[in-house]
Design an enzyme around this catalytic site. Structure first.
Site, PDB file in Angstrom:
ATOM      1  N   PHE A 144       0.808  -1.232   0.000  1.00 12.17           N
ATOM      2  CA  PHE A 144       0.000   0.000   0.000  1.00 12.17           C
ATOM      3  C   PHE A 144       0.840   1.282   0.000  1.00 12.17           C
ATOM      4  O   PHE A 144       0.296   2.383  -0.038  1.00 12.17           O
ATOM      5  CB  PHE A 144      -0.979  -0.006   1.186  1.00 12.17           C
ATOM      6  CG  PHE A 144      -0.334  -0.010   2.552  1.00 12.17           C
ATOM      7  CD1 PHE A 144       0.144   1.162   3.127  1.00 12.17           C
ATOM      8  CD2 PHE A 144      -0.215  -1.188   3.273  1.00 12.17           C
ATOM      9  CE1 PHE A 144       0.719   1.161   4.391  1.00 12.17           C
ATOM     10  CE2 PHE A 144       0.365  -1.195   4.543  1.00 12.17           C
ATOM     11  CZ  PHE A 144       0.835  -0.016   5.099  1.00 12.17           C
ATOM     12  N   ARG A 154      -2.936   8.580  20.274  1.00 10.45           N
ATOM     13  CA  ARG A 154      -3.176   7.316  19.540  1.00 10.45           C
ATOM     14  C   ARG A 154      -4.548   6.737  19.914  1.00 10.45           C
ATOM     15  O   ARG A 154      -5.278   6.237  19.071  1.00 10.45           O
ATOM     16  CB  ARG A 154      -2.086   6.289  19.866  1.00 10.45           C
ATOM     17  CG  ARG A 154      -0.734   6.578  19.262  1.00 10.45           C
ATOM     18  CD  ARG A 154      -0.664   6.333  17.784  1.00 10.45           C
ATOM     19  NE  ARG A 154      -0.726   4.929  17.414  1.00 10.45           N
ATOM     20  CZ  ARG A 154      -0.567   4.499  16.171  1.00 10.45           C
ATOM     21  NH1 ARG A 154      -0.346   5.351  15.176  1.00 10.45           N
ATOM     22  NH2 ARG A 154      -0.641   3.218  15.889  1.00 10.45           N
ATOM     23  N   THR A 202      -6.299   1.624  13.225  1.00 11.89           N
ATOM     24  CA  THR A 202      -5.981   2.016  11.840  1.00 11.89           C
ATOM     25  C   THR A 202      -7.191   1.839  10.914  1.00 11.89           C
ATOM     26  O   THR A 202      -7.504   2.720  10.118  1.00 11.89           O
ATOM     27  CB  THR A 202      -4.805   1.158  11.321  1.00 11.89           C
ATOM     28  OG1 THR A 202      -3.729   1.271  12.248  1.00 11.89           O
ATOM     29  CG2 THR A 202      -4.363   1.611   9.944  1.00 11.89           C
ATOM     30  N   ARG A 245     -11.272   8.032  14.257  1.00 10.69           N
ATOM     31  CA  ARG A 245     -11.385   7.181  13.066  1.00 10.69           C
ATOM     32  C   ARG A 245     -12.736   6.467  12.999  1.00 10.69           C
ATOM     33  O   ARG A 245     -13.283   6.269  11.914  1.00 10.69           O
ATOM     34  CB  ARG A 245     -10.222   6.188  13.030  1.00 10.69           C
ATOM     35  CG  ARG A 245      -8.921   6.865  12.589  1.00 10.69           C
ATOM     36  CD  ARG A 245      -7.720   6.021  12.892  1.00 10.69           C
ATOM     37  NE  ARG A 245      -6.519   6.513  12.215  1.00 10.69           N
ATOM     38  CZ  ARG A 245      -5.304   5.994  12.404  1.00 10.69           C
ATOM     39  NH1 ARG A 245      -5.138   4.972  13.227  1.00 10.69           N
ATOM     40  NH2 ARG A 245      -4.261   6.486  11.768  1.00 10.69           N
ATOM     41  N   ASN A 291      -8.342   7.246   6.707  1.00  8.17           N
ATOM     42  CA  ASN A 291      -8.755   7.125   8.110  1.00  8.17           C
ATOM     43  C   ASN A 291      -8.559   8.434   8.886  1.00  8.17           C
ATOM     44  O   ASN A 291      -8.349   8.439  10.087  1.00  8.17           O
ATOM     45  CB  ASN A 291      -8.047   5.942   8.772  1.00  8.17           C
ATOM     46  CG  ASN A 291      -6.535   6.063   8.683  1.00  8.17           C
ATOM     47  OD1 ASN A 291      -6.018   7.067   8.197  1.00  8.17           O
ATOM     48  ND2 ASN A 291      -5.827   5.065   9.173  1.00  8.17           N
ATOM     49  N   GLU A 300       9.083  12.759  13.454  1.00  6.55           N
ATOM     50  CA  GLU A 300       8.047  13.398  12.643  1.00  6.55           C
ATOM     51  C   GLU A 300       7.941  14.899  12.942  1.00  6.55           C
ATOM     52  O   GLU A 300       7.702  15.700  12.041  1.00  6.55           O
ATOM     53  CB  GLU A 300       6.711  12.673  12.859  1.00  6.55           C
ATOM     54  CG  GLU A 300       6.761  11.270  12.251  1.00  6.55           C
ATOM     55  CD  GLU A 300       5.635  10.339  12.702  1.00  6.55           C
ATOM     56  OE1 GLU A 300       4.700  10.791  13.393  1.00  6.55           O
ATOM     57  OE2 GLU A 300       5.694   9.139  12.353  1.00  6.55           O
TER      58      GLU A 300
END
Ligand code: IDP
Ligand code: MG
Length: 157
Positions: free
Chosen positions: A75, A103, A109, A120, A130, A144
């Site tokens: 993906f 999270r 996910t 989500r 998502n 990040e």
């Protein structure tokens, strides 16, 4: 209270309430569907401080670096094309246990498996679209934040 127990209890409390920073991103379909305020509002109401915020379109290279760990998966190319296809909102929050709590607030996910009340579950369309990204560890958060908000890291030095 026994002074020994008191010291141990205090140390436990200190180590369990860590002030952390984490990186979040509202994905293209979240921006497109007008969910910016709703999503950022959840983090504000939960008591997190917004340290940095940007409406931006990621280059292909930035998207590849963001999702570096998934390079080679089936993906990956699709994900990178999708993430760099339209504007996203990148932001950094700060607060107690920010990494794990963000999270949790994002949810699993795959939106179909996410717990009701998570972002989500409420807004996700499918496993790719998502709605939100949230750093998954201290190391990812640091990496990040540096990738998207290099200046924020410099202020800390
Ligand atoms: P996470 O976002 O919950 O940490 P990861 O497994 O790290 O999930 O995957 C990163 C992103 O890649 C996901 O948020 C999702 O957009 C996309 N993704 C993950 N697994 C799949 C898949 O099986 N098909 C399509 N896209 C996927
Ligand atoms: Mg991940």
């Amino acid at each position: 209270m026994n002074p020994f127990i008191f010291v141990i209890a205090s140390l436990t409390t200190i180590t369990m309430t860590m002030i952390e920073r984490t990186f979040l991103m509202i994905k293209p379909e979240g921006v497109e569907r007008g969910l910016i305020g709703e999503i950022i509002g959840r983090f504000e109401r939960r008591g997190f401080k917004i340290l940095a915020l940007n409406l931006t379109r990621l280059s292909r290279e930035q998207a590849e670096r963001q999702y570096e760990e998934h390079r080679g998966k089936e993906f990956f190319n699709d994900l990178v094309s999708y993430i760099s296809s339209a504007p996203v909102v990148t932001f950094v929050i700060e607060g107690e246990n920010a990494i794990a709590i963000a999270r949790e607030m994002a949810g699993a996910t795959d939106p179909r498996q996410a717990r009701p009340g998570t972002i989500r579950a409420d807004y996700g369309i499918d496993v790719q679209r998502n709605v939100i990204h949230a750093s998954d560890s201290e190391e990812s958060a640091r990496r990040e934040i540096a990738l998207h908000f290099g200046d924020l890291m410099k202020e800390d030095e």
